[in-house]
Design an enzyme around this catalytic site. Structure first.
Site, PDB file in Angstrom:
ATOM      1  N   ASP A   1      -1.459 -11.956   6.821  1.00  0.00           N
ATOM      2  CA  ASP A   1      -2.391 -12.589   7.767  1.00  0.00           C
ATOM      3  C   ASP A   1      -3.825 -12.457   7.246  1.00  0.00           C
ATOM      4  OD1 ASP A   1      -3.094 -13.935  10.051  1.00  0.00           O
ATOM      5  OD2 ASP A   1      -2.885 -12.227  11.403  1.00  0.00           O
TER       6      ASP A   1
ATOM      7  N   ASP B   1      -5.560  -3.436  -1.029  1.00  0.00           N
ATOM      8  CA  ASP B   1      -7.026  -3.348  -0.927  1.00  0.00           C
ATOM      9  C   ASP B   1      -7.683  -3.823  -2.227  1.00  0.00           C
ATOM     10  OD1 ASP B   1      -5.858  -1.139  -2.140  1.00  0.00           O
ATOM     11  OD2 ASP B   1      -7.251   0.319  -1.296  1.00  0.00           O
TER      12      ASP B   1
ATOM     13  N   LYS C   1       0.873  -1.177   0.000  1.00  0.00           N
ATOM     14  CA  LYS C   1       0.000   0.000   0.000  1.00  0.00           C
ATOM     15  C   LYS C   1       0.911   1.228   0.000  1.00  0.00           C
ATOM     16  CE  LYS C   1      -4.173   1.775   0.186  1.00  0.00           C
ATOM     17  NZ  LYS C   1      -5.017   1.783  -1.013  1.00  0.00           N
TER      18      LYS C   1
HETATM   19  N1  GGG Z   1      -2.550 -21.166  14.543  1.00  0.00           N
HETATM   20  C1  GGG Z   1      -2.685 -19.817  14.173  1.00  0.00           C
HETATM   21  C2  GGG Z   1      -3.259 -18.952  15.257  1.00  0.00           C
HETATM   22  O1  GGG Z   1      -3.239 -19.303  16.401  1.00  0.00           O
HETATM   23  N2  GGG Z   1      -3.810 -17.837  14.824  1.00  0.00           N
HETATM   24  C3  GGG Z   1      -4.326 -16.842  15.716  1.00  0.00           C
HETATM   25  C4  GGG Z   1      -3.696 -15.513  15.532  1.00  0.00           C
HETATM   26  O2  GGG Z   1      -4.164 -14.552  16.065  1.00  0.00           O
HETATM   27  N3  GGG Z   1      -2.617 -15.446  14.788  1.00  0.00           N
HETATM   28  C5  GGG Z   1      -1.903 -14.258  14.541  1.00  0.00           C
HETATM   29  C6  GGG Z   1      -0.840 -14.503  13.513  1.00  0.00           C
HETATM   30  O3  GGG Z   1      -0.890 -15.493  12.801  1.00  0.00           O
HETATM   31  O4  GGG Z   1       0.066 -13.680  13.403  1.00  0.00           O
END
Ligand code: GGG
Length: 326
Positions: free
Chosen positions: A223, A199, A167
């Site tokens: 993410d 986006d 971005k």
């Molecule tokens: N197993 C993946 C997990 O627990 N994800 C929850 C989470 O908030 N992850 C943040 C990230 O992947 O940085």
């Protein structure tokens, strides 16, 4: 050679899907040594810290780590665990499976997410009663490192399309640096790529996922876009991931602790078992990794299926079916 595997279920359904993956790994009879580690919300409640030093050390010293899910204490658990294994890249494949009711069955995308910086670097501050700040960290070195990893990953895995998400028109200095580093790496290595504003990319991924192969992303974008892609292939119960570093790695499903279904025994173990398959690849057991993936694919196609995929099977039913298919 025996491998020592740190096993950290974490919170919620992590405690249900990690044992499923261990059952599958044990069935392969590879002589792994599994060592349990505690972390998560319940550990914070019992011991005052979500990630005890011994769990951090366990991950740092193991040959590989299997992690389940983080809850409220994600910032205190999974981020430091990624650091413990020296991970700089989070590899998240989003792939449709035959037989699964996917919004976009043609999806086959691997998100290569920068794993150490961006807004997840943890630099937050309450300046006054009214003002809280978050510093977004982007370095040339980490940006080059993820770009090199992403372009090489695409080449090794025969992906012709590489997209750099950014971005830089708004976050001119931080994503400007990220994009410039990716551009420089591409030029030096002779790699072809497209750049995309993140986006607009979110919309194009939903409309035309078939146009994308490897997507190199800053931390938060990786993410979010990978969760978005999970929605294209049948949900978060299907996406595995690898947190890769130069010498060590941690494997976890993309999903979190799912408190809404935790304890019911109905969590889909596919993402966790597929994460274990990524670990097998990493440790040099390519044939066994292929067997596990084939078994999961067969079960996803023929059933039984957990409720997230429209079935009424339990985690144990699906795990047993995977074991039978191995
Ligand atoms: N197993 C993946 C997990 O627990 N994800 C929850 C989470 O908030 N992850 C943040 C990230 O992947 O940085």
């Amino acid at each position: 050679m025996t491998h020592r595997i740190a096993v950290i279920p974490g919170d919620g359904i992590g405690g249900e899907v990690v044992p499923a993956a261990i059952e599958v790994l044990e069935a392969l009879d590879l002589g792994f040594e599994f060592v349990d580690g505690e972390a998560g919300d319940h550990v914070r409640d019992e011991r005052g810290e979500a990630l005890p030093q011994e769990t951090y050390d366990l991950a740092a010293e193991a040959d590989a780590t299997l992690f389940g899910a983080a809850g409220e204490t994600a910032a205190d658990v999974i981020l430091p665990l990624r650091e413990a294994v020296g991970s700089f890249a989070n590899v998240r494949p989003a792939r449709a499976h035959p037989g699964v009711d996917a919004v976009k069955p043609e999806t086959d995308i691997v998100f290569v997410r920068e794993n150490t910086e961006g807004v997840y670097a943890g630099i937050e501050d309450d300046l006054t009663d009214d003002v809280t700040t978050l510093t977004r960290l982007i370095t040339e070195s980490a940006s080059r490192r993820i770009a090199e990893f992403g372009f090489e990953y695409a080449e090794e895995n025969d992906f012709s399309e590489v997209t750099v998400a950014h971005k830089a028109n708004v976050m001119r200095k931080t994503d400007g640096r990220f994009l410039a580093a990716c551009e420089a790496v591409a030029e030096e290595g002779g790699y072809a790529y497209e750049e995309a504003l993140m986006d607009a990319l979110a919309m194009h991924l939903i409309m035309h996922p078939e146009d994308y192969g490897v997507v190199i992303c800053p931390n938060l974008a990786g993410d979010m876009l990978s969760d978005l892609a999970a929605g294209l292939v049948g949900g978060l119960g299907l996406l595995p991931s690898a947190n890769v570093g130069p010498d060590n790695a941690l494997f976890e499903p993309v999903h979190g602790s799912a408190p809404d279904i935790a304890g019911e025994g109905i969590a889909n173990p596919a993402a966790m078992i597929l994460s274990a398959a990524m670990m097998l690849d990493h440790l040099g057991y390519g044939d066994e990794a292929g067997r596990v993936r084939d078994a999961v694919t067969a079960v996803l196609e023929e059933g039984p299926r957990t409720p997230d995929l429209g079935g009424d099977a339990t985690t144990a039913d699906v795990t047993q079916a995977v074991l039978n298919a191995l």
